[in-house]
Enzyme design. Structure first.
Site: not given
Ligand code: HMG
Ligand code: MG
Length: 306
Positions: A16, A213, A244
């Protein structure tokens, strides 16, 4: 409620964290990061993703990275596989290079599902079903990531019922555990708890992890809010790497260093050596030419410099 006494962290930094990097990051550096994370005591590491290199060029070296890592006993290595093509690529290598766990990734928001994996939620579940079955048949564990469980960059606020719906679909195809992800970091504690509660209707608390996040600086309080529900699995990125590519403006995952500092301060065990973890974050940040995005890292390094 009594808080969990132990927390299991998955460091998702190599996947990620790095998937969104515009500058090239060599497989050697990615492997170096995985090694430093396992040496710091991480028991789970999300290494890479077997997705289309046209969609996410940074993960095109997936097989090279999986081949290059020297595995440590007791550590679980996971990879993202959105479809059978990705799964087949993940197991094309010899058995000892297979992932211990694969991750199918869906979204609680229709619009995000379309932007991220180019299909509707219902279609995504149809694609995941054979992947889940094939993985379980081969003895590979299966996790389901649920994106946009609180908010979506395209649809705005997401109702908990949509999260519950996705969790139910994931459960129905045999997914063993799920991540409740706040992909764009807009969540606040009560909203995150509502998303968790909707998931708890379908999965045991031990099978749920928080994936936050830190865009709005809420990831640590959201972690605490999830702990209050008994959730004890979380995902984070060393040095706060990431974002992302299909969630514009969203910053990285909460920094593993910050989560570990908070948990240790609360007397919650993680098995992680914070000093070594900080060094892992410095290693990857130096390779990227910037400072670690972690307040705990900065404070501890300032203190070290004396
Ligand atoms: P598509 O274009 O609809 O796929 O993409 P397709 O089946 O029509 O195939 C098109 C082309 O892609 C073909 O190649 C396929 O072979 C190839 P061509 O014939 O044109 O040369 N292809 C693949 N290549 C390599 N690996 C594969 C693969 N599948 C097809 N697995 C697809 C659909 C899902 C592949 C695409 O949308 C994709 O790769 N998306 C990935 C997006 C992504 O990785 N996003 C980031 C991860 S999710 C995330 O970060 C959120 C998370 O952290 C939790 C949170 O915070 O919310 C998990
Ligand atoms: Mg994420």
């Amino acid at each position: 409620m009594k808080l969990p006494t132990t927390v299991r962290l998955v460091d998702v930094g190599p996947r990620d964290g790095l998937q969104n990097e515009k500058q090239p990051v060599s497989a050697e550096v990615k492997i170096g990061l995985v090694h430093r994370l396992q040496d710091a005591g991480l028991k789970e590491i999300e290494v890479t993703s077997f997705v289309s290199p046209k969609w996410v060029p940074q993960m095109a070296d997936n097989a090279e990275v999986m081949h290059g890592i020297q595995r440590k006993p007791g550590v679980g290595y996971s990879v993202l596989t959105p479809n059978m093509k990705g799964f087949e690529a993940a197991i094309a290598a010899p058995r000892e290079e297979w992932p211990d766990e694969i991750v199918v990734f869906g979204a609680a928001s229709e619009a995000f599902s379309q932007k991220n994996i180019n299909c509707s939620i219902a279609e995504s579940i149809e694609r995941f079903a054979p992947v889940v079955a094939a993985a379980l048949e081969k003895g590979i564990r299966v996790r389901g990531a649920m994106s946009c469980t609180v908010g979506c960059p395209y649809e705005g606020e997401i109702a908990p019922a949509k999260v519950g719906y996705l969790a139910q679909l994931m459960k129905g195809i045999g997914v063993q555990r799920v991540d409740v992800a706040d992909t764009i970091g807009v969540g606040t504690p009560r909203k995150v708890q509502a998303a968790m509660e909707a998931t708890l209707a379908h999965f045991d608390v031990d099978a749920i992890s928080g994936h936050f996040h830190d865009t709005y600086g809420q990831a640590l309080v959201n972690t605490l809010a999830a702990l209050e529900l008994g959730v004890w699995n979380f995902q984070s990125s060393s040095a706060g790497l990431g974002g992302c590519p299909y969630a514009k403006g969203a910053t990285g995952n909460v920094a593993t260093e910050d989560v570990v500092y908070m948990l240790h301060g609360m007397g919650i065990e993680t098995g992680i050596d914070l000093d070594r973890l900080i060094d892992a974050g410095v290693y990857i940040s130096e390779a990227l030419g910037r400072e670690p995005n972690s307040r705990a890292s900065k404070a501890i390094r300032t203190k070290r410099a004396g």
